[in-house]
Design a protein around this motif. Structure first.
Motif, mmCIF file in Angstrom:
data_model
loop_
_atom_site.group_PDB
_atom_site.id
_atom_site.type_symbol
_atom_site.label_atom_id
_atom_site.label_comp_id
_atom_site.label_asym_id
_atom_site.label_seq_id
_atom_site.Cartn_x
_atom_site.Cartn_y
_atom_site.Cartn_z
ATOM 1 N N GLY A 20 31.456 58.825 6.625
ATOM 2 C CA GLY A 20 32.699 58.148 6.952
ATOM 3 C C GLY A 20 32.977 58.133 8.445
ATOM 4 O O GLY A 20 32.495 58.989 9.197
ATOM 5 N N LEU A 80 38.648 55.575 8.458
ATOM 6 C CA LEU A 80 40.000 56.131 8.436
ATOM 7 C C LEU A 80 40.629 55.931 9.806
ATOM 8 O O LEU A 80 40.025 56.269 10.828
ATOM 9 C CB LEU A 80 39.972 57.606 8.045
ATOM 10 C CG LEU A 80 41.341 58.305 7.935
ATOM 11 C CD1 LEU A 80 41.311 59.380 6.847
ATOM 12 C CD2 LEU A 80 41.777 58.941 9.256
ATOM 13 N N HIS A 101 33.535 48.132 1.766
ATOM 14 C CA HIS A 101 34.178 48.863 2.861
ATOM 15 C C HIS A 101 35.648 49.094 2.541
ATOM 16 O O HIS A 101 36.378 48.156 2.209
ATOM 17 C CB HIS A 101 34.047 48.062 4.153
ATOM 18 C CG HIS A 101 34.614 48.734 5.356
ATOM 19 N ND1 HIS A 101 35.203 48.044 6.396
ATOM 20 C CD2 HIS A 101 34.690 50.048 5.700
ATOM 21 C CE1 HIS A 101 35.591 48.901 7.326
ATOM 22 N NE2 HIS A 101 35.303 50.114 6.931
ATOM 23 N N ALA A 102 36.085 50.342 2.606
ATOM 24 C CA ALA A 102 37.484 50.695 2.409
ATOM 25 C C ALA A 102 38.045 51.247 3.704
ATOM 26 O O ALA A 102 37.405 52.073 4.369
ATOM 27 C CB ALA A 102 37.640 51.722 1.295
ATOM 28 N N ALA A 156 39.889 59.331 1.715
ATOM 29 C CA ALA A 156 38.626 58.939 2.336
ATOM 30 C C ALA A 156 37.449 59.660 1.690
ATOM 31 O O ALA A 156 36.417 59.051 1.380
ATOM 32 C CB ALA A 156 38.678 59.221 3.834
ATOM 33 N N VAL A 163 41.242 53.384 5.226
ATOM 34 C CA VAL A 163 42.355 54.271 4.920
ATOM 35 C C VAL A 163 43.238 54.345 6.147
ATOM 36 O O VAL A 163 42.764 54.686 7.243
ATOM 37 C CB VAL A 163 41.872 55.677 4.522
ATOM 38 C CG1 VAL A 163 43.055 56.596 4.265
ATOM 39 C CG2 VAL A 163 40.972 55.609 3.289
ATOM 40 N N ALA A 190 42.593 56.152 -4.460
ATOM 41 C CA ALA A 190 41.172 55.927 -4.201
ATOM 42 C C ALA A 190 40.445 55.494 -5.463
ATOM 43 O O ALA A 190 39.614 54.579 -5.447
ATOM 44 C CB ALA A 190 40.545 57.192 -3.625
ATOM 45 N N LEU A 228 36.770 58.207 -1.783
ATOM 46 C CA LEU A 228 36.146 56.895 -1.732
ATOM 47 C C LEU A 228 34.676 56.991 -1.355
ATOM 48 O O LEU A 228 33.832 56.253 -1.891
ATOM 49 C CB LEU A 228 36.896 56.003 -0.740
ATOM 50 C CG LEU A 228 38.244 55.457 -1.233
ATOM 51 C CD1 LEU A 228 39.088 54.986 -0.066
ATOM 52 C CD2 LEU A 228 38.019 54.332 -2.232
ATOM 53 N N LEU A 229 34.349 57.877 -0.450
ATOM 54 C CA LEU A 229 32.936 58.081 -0.084
ATOM 55 C C LEU A 229 32.140 58.565 -1.292
ATOM 56 O O LEU A 229 31.013 58.109 -1.528
ATOM 57 C CB LEU A 229 32.838 59.077 1.066
ATOM 58 C CG LEU A 229 33.278 58.544 2.432
ATOM 59 C CD1 LEU A 229 33.580 59.697 3.386
ATOM 60 C CD2 LEU A 229 32.192 57.639 3.023
ATOM 61 N N ARG A 261 31.805 52.540 1.801
ATOM 62 C CA ARG A 261 31.849 52.874 3.228
ATOM 63 C C ARG A 261 33.321 53.041 3.588
ATOM 64 O O ARG A 261 34.167 52.304 3.092
ATOM 65 C CB ARG A 261 31.251 51.765 4.085
ATOM 66 C CG ARG A 261 29.763 51.559 3.887
ATOM 67 C CD ARG A 261 29.215 50.534 4.881
ATOM 68 N NE ARG A 261 29.945 49.281 4.836
ATOM 69 C CZ ARG A 261 30.681 48.820 5.847
ATOM 70 N NH1 ARG A 261 30.813 49.511 6.971
ATOM 71 N NH2 ARG A 261 31.310 47.648 5.734
ATOM 72 N N VAL A 262 33.625 53.977 4.440
ATOM 73 C CA VAL A 262 35.030 54.297 4.708
ATOM 74 C C VAL A 262 35.280 54.401 6.200
ATOM 75 O O VAL A 262 34.510 55.045 6.928
ATOM 76 C CB VAL A 262 35.442 55.616 4.015
ATOM 77 C CG1 VAL A 262 36.872 55.991 4.399
ATOM 78 C CG2 VAL A 262 35.319 55.493 2.501
#
Length: 491
Positions: free
Chosen positions: A254, A39, A13-14, A27, A16, A469, A30-31, A36-37
């Motif tokens: 996202g 924002l 999981h990121a 975002a 932003v 990213a 990264l996806l 998983r993102v």
């Protein structure tokens, strides 16, 4: 307060932080890498300094209006989110400089206002200034060192008039800053590199021009119909790009949360992070801070005080855009795409864009209207921004009348203030950024991105987003897939 926790088999999981074009681009990147993102945007609107709007029913940009087409990142992003067919070169690239009370055609044959020959700027500068440019060839080489203010360097080689009448208004349009403080290395890197190799400034300019002429028009630009255009807009406005990227982020799975400021950033182990908002807690394997430097500084103070202090040194300029709609039939003939204003002449406005002539989509959408805008304010000279909207409108109309003879009354006006909108790049900026990144090197899964670091234009922001990213993806995605081969794949 809700907690977001993740089972061991889930994709990493990121989070932003920041919903401007940088955060949105990060975002999406990264996806695509398999994360998983989530924002987080502190305000109620996405897009940062990109903002679409309308005036008297005509669509307009109320923020940034164009992107540098000769860099590929922003063009590629627009294409990736389905806007490639709406990319549009300016309807006219002819601009003027309002200097000493007269509109003078913008000279050609210069690099960010620095001429390769005196003849290139004849008509704008005085005879004495032209002779001063010619003396550049007689001067011994200037010791530039690791960095130098572009205004100071050009003034030493060619005289102040070149700076005051051309370099200053051009750089002001990009940074809303002071050319005598702006880093040459950061703002005009190709010229900085050439100046270190050539004994004269005119020789360095000609070397940059020759290198540019040797590069063919970008193939992607040709495919979108931009050809060799330096800048591009979008039919409907550059401000429509963030919405398209946000749709792509959501379509890829996202989550985007607005009115969700990050209020704290906590470590949860050797590599984990926890991001706190007023109504939820998000556990993350990685964080990209794509918010303005003061916000990033506040979040990092407890983890990296040296980095937070460096972020606190980054200054921002504020400015306002005043947008007008006139009845086209009421206006005199206006030249080209607009004009720049040297601050040395003491006027209120710094530039004016004739949007209905610069962008075909504006004229096509409202053929009976003429839309134009002015900009007011730069770093250190922002007193006007505290005035009422009516004062900004009146001051802009006064200057427009003096410059062009415009005497008509507008049918509609709009004032858009961008407080703390433009980061400043003084001498030593790139060194500060390098030290900042060194100070964060011991914080895995955390990266900075945005206009405060590697360039203020849209392509530079997208490139910054991708760099951040990719860096965190390299840290968390490959590790996750090695440990959990099924991670990142939905069932």
């Amino acid at each position: 307060m809700n907690a977001d926790t993740t089972g061991p088999q889930a994709a990493p999981h990121a989070v932003v932080v920041g919903g401007g074009i940088t955060g949105l681009a990060a975002a999406l990147r990264l996806l695509a890498a398999g994360a998983r993102v989530t924002l987080l945007e502190a305000g109620g609107r996405l897009g940062g300094k990109l903002r679409a709007g309308e005036i008297a029913g005509a669509p307009v940009d109320l923020g940034a209006e164009s992107l540098l087409a000769r860099r590929p990142e922003a063009v590629a992003l627009a294409e990736a989110v389905g806007l490639g067919g709406r990319l549009q070169a300016p309807g006219t690239a002819t601009a003027s400089v309002w200097s000493r009370g007269t509109l003078v055609p913008m000279p050609k044959g210069h690099v960010m206002g620095v001429p390769g020959t005196a003849e290139a700027v004849a008509g704008l500068l005085s005879e004495e200034a032209l002779r001063r440019i010619g003396r550049d060839a007689e001067l011994p080489p200037t010791e530039i060192g690791d960095d130098i203010a572009i205004g100071a360097y050009v003034a030493e080689r060619m005289g102040r008039e070149v700076v005051d009448r051309l370099v200053e208004p051009l750089l002001g349009g990009v940074y809303a800053g002071d050319a005598y403080r702006i880093s040459m290395k950061a703002a005009v890197p190709a010229l900085f590199a050439a100046a270190r190799r050539h004994p004269t400034l005119t020789g360095a300019v000609r070397a940059v021009q020759a290198a540019g002429a040797a590069v063919p028009a970008d193939a992607a630009g040709a495919a979108t119909g931009l050809g060799g255009a330096v800048f591009a807009g979008l039919d409907g406005g550059i401000g429509t790009l963030p919405g398209a990227v946000a749709e792509a982020v959501r379509a890829a799975g996202g989550t985007i949360l607005t009115d969700a400021p990050a209020t704290a950033l906590l470590r949860t182990g050797p590599a984990g992070w926890r991001v706190v908002t007023p109504d939820r807690v998000l556990d993350a394997d990685a964080v990209v801070l794509a918010a303005p430097a003061p916000v990033a500084a506040g979040l990092l103070g407890g983890h990296a005080p040296a980095a937070a202090a460096l972020l606190g040194e980054i200054a921002y300029a504020s400015m306002a855009l005043v947008t007008f709609a006139f009845r086209r039939a009421d206006l005199p003939e206006l030249p080209g795409s607009g004009f720049l204003v040297p601050p040395v002449d003491g006027h209120t406005i710094k530039a004016s864009t004739f949007s209905s002539q610069k962008w075909r989509w504006v004229g096509d959408a409202a053929p009976e209207l003429f839309v134009l805008r002015t900009s007011v304010g730069r770093h250190g000279e922002e007193g006007w921004l505290h005035r009422d909207d009516e004062d900004l409108v009146a001051a802009s109309l006064k200057d427009l009348g003096a410059a062009t003879g415009l005497a008509a009354r507008p049918v509609a006006t709009a004032v858009t203030r961008w407080t703390g909108g433009l980061p400043q790049y003084p001498v030593g900026h790139l060194d500060r950024v390098a030290r900042l990144r060194d100070a964060l090197a011991d914080l895995p899964g955390l990266r900075l991105a945005g206009a405060a670091y590697d360039g203020v234009g849209i392509p530079a922001c997208v490139a910054s987003a991708h760099r951040a990213a990719d860096a965190v993806a390299d840290e968390i995605i490959a590790t996750s897939r090695t440990a959990h081969p099924g991670a990142g794949h939905s069932s």
